[in-house]
Design a protein around this motif. Structure first.
Motif, PDB file in Angstrom:
ATOM      1  N   VAL A  56       8.332  -0.338   4.088  1.00 50.98           N
ATOM      2  CA  VAL A  56       8.429  -1.495   3.199  1.00 50.98           C
ATOM      3  C   VAL A  56       9.724  -2.234   3.518  1.00 50.98           C
ATOM      4  O   VAL A  56      10.791  -1.607   3.561  1.00 50.98           O
ATOM      5  CB  VAL A  56       8.427  -1.057   1.723  1.00 50.98           C
ATOM      6  N   PRO A  57       9.678  -3.544   3.793  1.00 52.57           N
ATOM      7  CA  PRO A  57      10.920  -4.287   4.018  1.00 52.57           C
ATOM      8  C   PRO A  57      11.868  -4.133   2.828  1.00 52.57           C
ATOM      9  O   PRO A  57      11.455  -4.276   1.673  1.00 52.57           O
ATOM     10  CB  PRO A  57      10.436  -5.737   4.168  1.00 52.57           C
ATOM     11  N   THR A  58      13.121  -3.828   3.106  1.00 54.99           N
ATOM     12  CA  THR A  58      14.093  -3.591   2.038  1.00 54.99           C
ATOM     13  C   THR A  58      14.207  -4.791   1.116  1.00 54.99           C
ATOM     14  O   THR A  58      14.281  -4.647  -0.103  1.00 54.99           O
ATOM     15  CB  THR A  58      15.468  -3.264   2.649  1.00 54.99           C
TER      16      THR A  58
ATOM     17  N   GLY B 186       0.803  -1.221   0.000  1.00 46.51           N
ATOM     18  CA  GLY B 186       0.000   0.000   0.000  1.00 46.51           C
ATOM     19  C   GLY B 186       0.830   1.261   0.000  1.00 46.51           C
ATOM     20  O   GLY B 186       0.377   2.304   0.480  1.00 46.51           O
ATOM     21  N   ALA B 187       2.046   1.194  -0.523  1.00 46.77           N
ATOM     22  CA  ALA B 187       2.945   2.358  -0.541  1.00 46.77           C
ATOM     23  C   ALA B 187       2.876   3.040  -1.897  1.00 46.77           C
ATOM     24  O   ALA B 187       3.022   2.393  -2.935  1.00 46.77           O
ATOM     25  CB  ALA B 187       4.379   1.934  -0.248  1.00 46.77           C
ATOM     26  N   ASP B 188       2.654   4.340  -1.882  1.00 46.01           N
ATOM     27  CA  ASP B 188       2.616   5.131  -3.117  1.00 46.01           C
ATOM     28  C   ASP B 188       3.003   6.562  -2.744  1.00 46.01           C
ATOM     29  O   ASP B 188       2.158   7.374  -2.380  1.00 46.01           O
ATOM     30  CB  ASP B 188       1.228   5.095  -3.752  1.00 46.01           C
TER      31      ASP B 188
ATOM     32  N   THR C 208      14.255  -1.535   6.521  1.00 46.48           N
ATOM     33  CA  THR C 208      13.048  -0.997   5.893  1.00 46.48           C
ATOM     34  C   THR C 208      13.351   0.201   5.005  1.00 46.48           C
ATOM     35  O   THR C 208      14.386   0.846   5.139  1.00 46.48           O
ATOM     36  CB  THR C 208      12.019  -0.554   6.964  1.00 46.48           C
ATOM     37  N   VAL C 209      12.403   0.460   4.114  1.00 46.24           N
ATOM     38  CA  VAL C 209      12.398   1.675   3.307  1.00 46.24           C
ATOM     39  C   VAL C 209      11.163   2.469   3.722  1.00 46.24           C
ATOM     40  O   VAL C 209      10.048   1.953   3.674  1.00 46.24           O
ATOM     41  CB  VAL C 209      12.345   1.348   1.796  1.00 46.24           C
TER      42      VAL C 209
ATOM     43  N   SER D 273       8.025  -7.101  -7.141  1.00 40.75           N
ATOM     44  CA  SER D 273       8.085  -6.003  -8.103  1.00 40.75           C
ATOM     45  C   SER D 273       7.565  -4.714  -7.484  1.00 40.75           C
ATOM     46  O   SER D 273       6.735  -4.739  -6.576  1.00 40.75           O
ATOM     47  CB  SER D 273       7.253  -6.328  -9.348  1.00 40.75           C
ATOM     48  N   PHE D 274       8.092  -3.588  -7.945  1.00 41.86           N
ATOM     49  CA  PHE D 274       7.604  -2.270  -7.543  1.00 41.86           C
ATOM     50  C   PHE D 274       7.838  -1.316  -8.708  1.00 41.86           C
ATOM     51  O   PHE D 274       8.601  -1.606  -9.633  1.00 41.86           O
ATOM     52  CB  PHE D 274       8.311  -1.776  -6.268  1.00 41.86           C
ATOM     53  N   VAL D 275       7.175  -0.175  -8.655  1.00 40.61           N
ATOM     54  CA  VAL D 275       7.281   0.821  -9.721  1.00 40.61           C
ATOM     55  C   VAL D 275       8.054   2.020  -9.191  1.00 40.61           C
ATOM     56  O   VAL D 275       7.713   2.573  -8.149  1.00 40.61           O
ATOM     57  CB  VAL D 275       5.885   1.281 -10.205  1.00 40.61           C
TER      58      VAL D 275
END
Length: 424
Positions: free
Chosen positions: A249-251, A224-226, A236-237, A258-260
């Motif tokens: 977010v766990p590194t 749910g990160a944006d 973590t990030v 996948s992430f954008v």
């Protein structure tokens, strides 16, 4: 000499309490308690005076110094933490003098001082590591490196060594004895520090491949990160989302899943607009002469209609095509003219980057009609402005479509069914 002096002082105190009627045990115990209080007072007095005096001198020196390195050290409290070693130094200096007759107390207080010194030194090293990180962050060569992750790993090693030394002091064994015992517990340690090790590995991969930087806009749907990356550390990030919530977010998940990363869009010449209008296929038709005359009143597309009409007329005349039926020969369609109008409208829109891809295309027909997709790039990449530009474009196209005798597809609503019942 100090030992002899302390011995005489201790005997005087001892004899004094014996004269007051104390038993030898209580006289000796009271004497030891008084000596401990004396040591405590000496430690407090020396540490308070020396610490305050030294810190004032250091603050004045850093204020006058032309370099910024000492300011960073002061900011991370390196000097203040180092000054906490003064109590241990006082114990090392005065314990022999005060406890000359109590070798057991000397060992006890030196053990306490050793443990205290190890803890403070580890704390000072941690502050030094933070200072080194801050200095490196100002260097361009380390601009996009996960320095926080590296610093946290070294901090873990630093405190790990401190813990081993403290335990070795308490049990009075060599640190090598503990290290040999830890070898058997390697599997347990790997399990305890699994996330840290995976995070460190992921940090190296993210940095070496330049996959993410502080300040990047990323989207990680699974968490749910944006939003914007504000910190990359060992485990973590941290992401501040656009609704001002914070996601961690766990590194390692950025490597395993996948992430954008929207950095490419942010550094490019525009932000992509890719949206379609669904045209009702029942409204698509060939243009009659009257329709073409009506469409010529639209200034933007008038030159195109005149040019294509002349071209089609010449082609049909040379081919002897009978135009009694529109399906014969070549003809213009309302959907084709609307598509061309959209292209011309975008080509003159100052908010659209004309140096990047610009097209209006038809996609495969669906149950919702014929998708007519706009594909272009806005000049302004700011989210709020971008959404406004895209809304303006489609506001206009939705309003213009009926001028080309086209209907935008929409599923029937309750009002539509009521109107049908009224007609019946």
């Amino acid at each position: 000499m100090p030992a002899a002096g302390s011995s005489e002082t201790g005997l005087v105190i001892y004899d004094y309490f014996i004269s007051l009627g104390f038993s030898p045990f209580w006289a000796s115990t009271t004497r030891a308690a008084i000596l401990v209080c004396c040591l405590f007072l000496i430690v407090v007095l020396f540490s308070t005076v020396i610490r305050s005096y030294l810190l004032k001198l250091i603050n004045k020196a850093t204020a006058k110094s032309p370099t910024s390195y000492d300011d960073i050290l002061a900011q991370n409290k390196v000097f203040r933490r180092a000054s906490l070693l003064i109590p241990a130094l006082c114990i090392y200096l005065f314990d022999d003098f005060i406890f000359a007759q109590y070798p057991g107390l000397i060992r006890l207080f030196r053990g306490i001082a050793n443990v205290y010194s190890v803890v403070i030194i580890a704390w000072v090293i941690d502050a030094l590591l933070k200072s080194v990180q801050h200095v490196m962050e100002t260097r361009k060569a380390f601009e996009n490196k996960p320095l926080t992750s590296y610093r946290q790993l070294v901090s873990i090693l630093n405190y790990g060594v401190a813990i081993i030394l403290v335990i070795s002091i308490i049990i009075d064994r060599s640190p090598m004895y503990l290290l040999s015992a830890l070898g058997a517990a390697t599997a347990v340690l790997l399990l305890l520090f699994r996330d840290s090790l995976l995070g460190f590995t992921a940090s190296i991969q993210l940095a070496s491949n330049d996959m993410i930087r502080v300040g990047d806009w990323i989207t990680v749907k699974a968490y749910g990160a944006d939003g914007t990356v504000t910190e990359i550390n060992l485990s973590t990030v941290k992401v501040i989302n656009f609704d001002n919530t914070i996601s961690t977010v766990p590194t390692y998940s950025l490597i395993s899943n996948s992430f954008v990363n929207w950095r490419g869009m942010q550094t490019s010449g525009g932000r992509r607009i890719k949206r379609a209008l669904n045209i009702h296929t029942g409204s698509i038709q060939m243009c009659t002469p009257q329709m073409l005359e009506d469409f010529k009143r639209i200034k933007l597309i008038q030159p195109y209609i005149e040019e294509k009409s002349a071209e089609i007329e010449q082609f049909n005349t040379q081919g002897g095509v009978s135009k009694e039926v529109l399906v014969n020969g070549r003809n213009l369609t309302n959907i084709g003219l609307f598509r061309k109008y959209t292209e011309l409208y975008l080509a003159q829109n100052p908010n659209i980057n004309q140096d990047l891809t610009l097209m209006v295309r038809q996609l495969s027909p669906t149950a919702e009609g014929l998708p007519l997709e706009v594909y272009c790039f806005s000049r302004n990449k700011d989210w709020v402005v971008y959404e406004g530009i895209m809304a303006d474009i489609f506001d206009h196209l939705l309003a213009v479509a009926p001028y080309f005798h086209l209907e935008v597809f929409q599923n029937p609503s309750g009002t539509d069914f009521h109107q049908l019942q009224g007609k019946d």
